[in-house]
Design an enzyme around this catalytic site. Structure first.
Site, PDB file in Angstrom:
ATOM      1  N   LYS A 116       0.851  -1.195   0.000  1.00 47.68           N
ATOM      2  CA  LYS A 116       0.000   0.000   0.000  1.00 47.68           C
ATOM      3  C   LYS A 116       0.876   1.231   0.000  1.00 47.68           C
ATOM      4  O   LYS A 116       1.967   1.227   0.576  1.00 47.68           O
ATOM      5  CB  LYS A 116      -0.879   0.022   1.260  1.00 47.68           C
ATOM      6  CG  LYS A 116      -2.107   0.898   1.123  1.00 47.68           C
ATOM      7  CD  LYS A 116      -3.166   0.173   0.325  1.00 47.68           C
ATOM      8  CE  LYS A 116      -4.498   0.816   0.321  1.00 47.68           C
ATOM      9  NZ  LYS A 116      -5.516  -0.123  -0.183  1.00 47.68           N
TER      10      LYS A 116
HETATM   11  N1  GLU Z   1      -7.022   0.198  -3.670  1.00 51.95           N
HETATM   12  C1  GLU Z   1      -7.776  -0.973  -3.955  1.00 51.95           C
HETATM   13  C2  GLU Z   1      -7.850  -1.869  -2.734  1.00 51.95           C
HETATM   14  O1  GLU Z   1      -7.560  -1.437  -1.660  1.00 51.95           O
HETATM   15  C3  GLU Z   1      -7.264  -1.678  -5.194  1.00 51.95           C
HETATM   16  C4  GLU Z   1      -5.915  -2.265  -5.089  1.00 51.95           C
HETATM   17  C5  GLU Z   1      -5.388  -2.818  -6.396  1.00 51.95           C
HETATM   18  O2  GLU Z   1      -6.111  -2.835  -7.376  1.00 51.95           O
HETATM   19  O3  GLU Z   1      -4.225  -3.216  -6.395  1.00 51.95           O
HETATM   20  O4  GLU Z   1      -8.292  -2.992  -2.799  1.00 51.95           O
END
Ligand code: GLU
Length: 459
Positions: A116
């Site tokens: 993240k």
């Molecule tokens: N931000 C989204 C999540 O927290 C998508 C993450 C992604 O597609 O890698 O699931």
């Protein structure tokens, strides 16, 4: 990880250590040691990367903006997870969200690890040019640790296609001649993104609810009716009645989930309330969601806040305070705003019998315990909001093959993937004393533990 996530992982490992049928090769003292090792591996990120981006703003000022990329675990594949632009971003939150991605990918059998990113800014306070520079700098500062087979960012709160396009462009300039299409997902379709990615999280959130109330009950109704527990009673009581739905948050996730509910032919449901950062709009006869979506797209994403605006677009609704959405009379509540929205102080006002978590962690542990005790079925974030990363995986695959799917194909694959996960966890939820969230964690931890063991990481 926050204490809350560590506790759920710890409880899941405890349930597994006691179940000798799981990894039977590990026994006696070796079993105890292996499970203690698993807890420390899963509750700690591999890397916490922090930089202060030096940005020359359009107004001539030079500022330092704190930015993170946390890589939690990559035993299942490259790190994967969004980049959040929000003023409340902090290290602990990014670590927690990265660990949630590890668990989410493991639960849904997506071959990625968990990561993240976060940048501490309120994007609304920056010009487009400044945001462009922030995106470029983010990639420059973290370029060594990113890449299609290392760590693949995606959009999150405060970021979208535009930011991913800019970031991929920068990545490509920094690494000429290397493969770049899979370096970022959530890009625009014109720039190698997948059809359906923009709607994927919201669609997935609605699919979870539709699956529970339609496909799952169609397949297992007799079996569910034989379960003597409050969740089975809640679901069966709602089965034959028209359902009222409220949606908190009308951004990329909430507006798509609301539209999916409005258009759904499988269930007799109507959307009676929606909210955003300014207001709640309510109409017990049902809201005209397509007109509201159209209005928002030409109003910086904000819902109408005055009678005049509503009249102008022909939508009938009463205007209430933004937090009223939580306590109105309704059967189903989609939480698609931010974390910690349902908490100790407002949990008693919740009238919904089913809550679907579109955002990450919108219900606190205390509120979750209380509502579950009351028989409220909570479909947790880890299960409900995986649509984004599932379609990100499809985007990554399409980029590798340079073969692109039709939109219908994407949604079909998404639905299939999510139903496979539900089939794996829902029967257990109706069968045993663990809440659904715990069941999901147990599944994810089982997958991660097995691979960690098989790859010799527990020696
Ligand atoms: N931000 C989204 C999540 O927290 C998508 C993450 C992604 O597609 O890698 O699931």
């Amino acid at each position: 990880m926050t204490n809350q996530t560590v506790d759920i992982v710890k409880d899941s490992l405890q349930a597994l250590v006691d179940n000798q049928a799981f990894l039977p090769e590990l026994n006696g003292e070796r079993r105890t040691k292996a499970f203690t090792s698993l807890l420390s591996i899963l509750s700690t990120p591999n890397h916490v990367n922090k930089s202060y981006l030096r940005i020359a703003l359009e107004n001539g000022q030079v500022v330092r903006i704190p930015a993170f990329r946390v890589q939690h675990n990559n035993i299942l594949g490259p790190y994967k997870g969004g980049i959040r632009f929000h003023e409340s971003v902090n290290e602990e939150e990014v670590v927690n969200l990265a660990s949630l991605m590890t668990l989410k990918n493991a639960l849904h059998q997506v071959p990625f690890g968990g990561g993240k990113g976060g940048v501490i800014i309120n994007p609304r306070e920056y010009s487009e040019k400044d945001l462009y520079v922030i995106c470029k700098k983010y990639v420059q500062y973290f370029s060594d640790i990113l890449g299609p087979d290392k760590d693949i960012p995606a959009p999150d709160v405060g970021t979208g296609e535009r930011e991913m396009d800019w970031m991929m462009g920068e990545y490509k300039s920094i690494r000429p001649g290397e493969s770049y299409r899979g370096s970022f997902t959530g890009k625009s379709v014109e720039n190698g993104g997948s059809l359906g990615r923009r709607e994927a999280t919201g669609k997935g959130v609605y699919y979870t609810f539709r699956y529970l109330m339609h496909d799952f009950l169609e397949k297992h109704e007799t079996w569910v009716s034989e379960r003597d527990n409050k969740f089975a009673k809640t679901v069966l009581a709602l089965k034959s009645k028209p359902l009222t739905v409220a949606v908190q948050g009308f951004g990329n996730v909430g507006s798509v989930a609301a539209l999916a509910a409005y258009q759904c032919n499988y269930l007799n449901n109507k959307v009676v309330a929606v909210s955003d950062r300014n207001v709640t709009l309510h109409n017990s006869e049902g809201l005209d969601i397509p007109s509201l979506v159209k209005f928002c797209s030409s109003n910086h994403g904000d819902l109408p806040t005055t009678d005049m605006e509503l009249k102008h677009i022909g939508v009938k609704a009463e205007i209430l305070n933004r937090e009223d959405v939580l306590s109105l009379n309704m059967d189903v509540l989609f939480l698609a705003a931010l974390e910690n929205q349902v908490h100790d102080n407002n949990k008693k006002g919740i009238k919904a019998r089913i809550i679907v978590e579109g955002a990450n962690a919108p219900v606190t542990t205390e509120a979750d315990d209380y509502l579950s005790e009351q028989g409220v079925v909570i479909i947790p974030d880890i299960l409900a909001n995986a649509g984004g990363v599932i379609v990100s995986y499809l985007e990554w695959l399409q980029g590798r093959e340079t073969q692109f799917y039709q939109e219908d194909e994407v949604f079909e694959k998404l639905y299939e993937k999510m139903s496979d996960t539900f089939e794996a966890v829902l029967p257990q939820f109706f069968n045993d004393p663990f809440p659904l969230r715990q069941n999901c964690y147990i599944h994810a931890v089982m997958k991660l533990s097995t691979i960690l063991y098989r790859q010799g990481k527990l020696y």
